[in-house]
Design an enzyme around this catalytic site. Structure first.
Site, PDB file in Angstrom:
ATOM      1  CE1 TYR A   1      10.012  32.037   1.536  1.00 44.62           C
ATOM      2  CE2 TYR A   1      10.398  29.947   1.319  1.00 44.62           C
ATOM      3  CZ  TYR A   1       9.997  31.239   0.486  1.00 44.62           C
ATOM      4  OH  TYR A   1       9.690  30.970  -0.688  1.00 44.62           O
TER       5      TYR A   1
ATOM      6  CE  LYS B   1      -0.349  -0.104   4.879  1.00 41.83           C
ATOM      7  NZ  LYS B   1      -1.478  -0.004   6.047  1.00 41.83           N
TER       8      LYS B   1
ATOM      9  NE  ARG C   1      -7.138   0.388  10.674  1.00 38.54           N
ATOM     10  CZ  ARG C   1      -5.811   0.272  10.468  1.00 38.54           C
ATOM     11  NH1 ARG C   1      -4.888   1.090  10.559  1.00 38.54           N
ATOM     12  NH2 ARG C   1      -5.109  -0.976   9.982  1.00 38.54           N
TER      13      ARG C   1
ATOM     14  CG  MET D   1       7.129  23.376  -2.468  1.00 35.98           C
ATOM     15  SD  MET D   1       5.959  23.997  -3.626  1.00 35.98           S
ATOM     16  CE  MET D   1       4.685  24.528  -2.515  1.00 35.98           C
TER      17      MET D   1
END
Length: 378
Positions: free
Chosen positions: A262, A40, A138, A309
């Site tokens: 930043y 998965k 779940r 990013m």
């Protein structure tokens, strides 16, 4: 694509030989029980198609994924694979999977009615593994009525109930034993009703190591295959399979007191040599802020500023000779998955699974290499 192009910006090196080795070691540990290979999340970010094909060459035939899309991709790419979908699947996709003999999880009476209706329309049985919720809360049949509900669906004749399973929450040994007891009770109640299953399973990677006496017919292994060793177990039970790398793009000298990128809270405390790297948080690097390290020329360089990013900066003042184009390691070699994940406050599986689609995968297979890049489709 040649190796120079594949490794020009940001890439992951994935050793399919080691993944297969981890699979074969699991087979030994489980005494030959079925190993259901969990692919998965694109095989935890490493490439489900490529990993699946390699595992089939090593003898694996049973796989598990989370979604119908993942199942259809794997079934198309790996003829002969038997793929169990562990999660919920929409009605149209369930119809396609049942029509092609796919294997679904049956987890509740309402969903069971839907699958029965589809199977009746198609004129064929739905292949399923039945999930029992024993305390993870779940998915799964739950409560004292679980056995009756499963038996009632079985009596329709519209299901091939090929497996029965549960999933441990792994809170504590006592809690796990309580889950095993609930699972055994449902299994016995179904046997009393004449419902039996050829494949019964409860263990994942951690459970396989912690409870070898509970192997049953199969184990479901994800993290183990990808070299994520169960926590608190010191033996090298499985081997690392992946490295995550980038390049130095540019170097600059920055005076003390300046802010990097930043970040506006951490002025640099010394005159520094700063390297800009060719990867950022969209590639899968945790969005660190003046935390964590990378390896360049075999030495550690601290992250400075806030990871961007597509790029990030590190301080290479203490590493002589760094040049543009130098290889940078985020994960692998001396930087373990435990350390890498801890810097980003990530689960170790998440740390692998975050590796982005534009990151070229460089696969080692047998004695050679091949490359895959999902952006270019090569």
């Amino acid at each position: 694509m040649n190796r120079a192009e594949a490794t020009s910006r940001c890439w992951a090196e994935i050793d399919l030989n080691e993944i297969c080795g981890n699979y074969l070691r699991a087979r030994e540990l489980t005494g030959g029980a079925e190993v259901i290979c969990v692919l998965k999340g694109n095989a935890y970010g490493l490439g489900a198609v490529e990993v699946g094909r390699a595992l089939m060459a090593a003898g694996a035939r049973k796989f598990a994924v989370a979604s119908g899309d993942e199942a259809e991709e794997l079934l198309d790419a790996c003829p002969g694979a038997d793929v169990l979908v562990l999660g919920a699947v929409g009605e149209d996709q369930s119809r396609r999977l049942i029509a092609r003999g796919g294997l679904l999880t049956l987890f509740g009476p309402e969903q069971g009615e839907q699958l029965a209706r589809i199977a009746r329309d198609l004129g064929r049985s739905a292949r399923v593994h039945v999930k029992v919720d024993t305390g993870l809360y779940r998915l799964g049949f739950t409560g004292p009525q679980a056995a009756d509900q499963i038996a009632e669906l079985n009596a329709t004749g519209l299901f091939r109930m090929e497996g029965l399973f549960t999933h441990l929450a792994l809170h504590s040994r006592a809690a796990d034993e309580a889950q095993f007891a609930r699972f055994d009770a449902v299994r016995e109640a179904l046997a009393d009703r004449g419902v039996y299953f050829p494949c019964v399973h409860a263990l994942d990677s951690i459970g396989m190591v912690r409870y070898p006496e509970r192997t049953m017919d199969a184990v479901r292994l994800g993290a183990w295959l990808y070299g994520v060793r169960p926590a608190r177990y010191e033996r090298d039970l499985c081997r690392p399979v992946a490295k995550f790398k980038a390049r130095v793009a540019q170097l600059r000298d920055v005076p003390a007191g300046e802010l990097i990128g930043y970040d506006d809270d951490h002025p640099i405390g010394h005159d520094a040599r700063i390297a800009t790297l060719t990867a950022g948080y969209l590639d899968g690097v945790p969005r660190l802020n003046n935390a964590g390290e990378v390896s360049i020329r075999g030495r550690r360089a601290p992250v400075v500023g806030l990871v961007c990013m597509d790029q990030m900066m590190v301080d290479v003042s203490g590493i002589p000779g760094v040049q543009p184009g130098d290889e940078v390691t985020f994960l692998g070699d001396e930087i373990s998955i435990n350390e890498y994940a801890a810097w980003g406050h990530l689960n170790r599986n998440e740390a692998l699974g975050r590796i982005g689609r534009r990151v070229t995968r460089v696969y080692r297979w047998k004695d050679g290499e091949f490359f895959a890049n999902s952006v270019k489709g090569v």
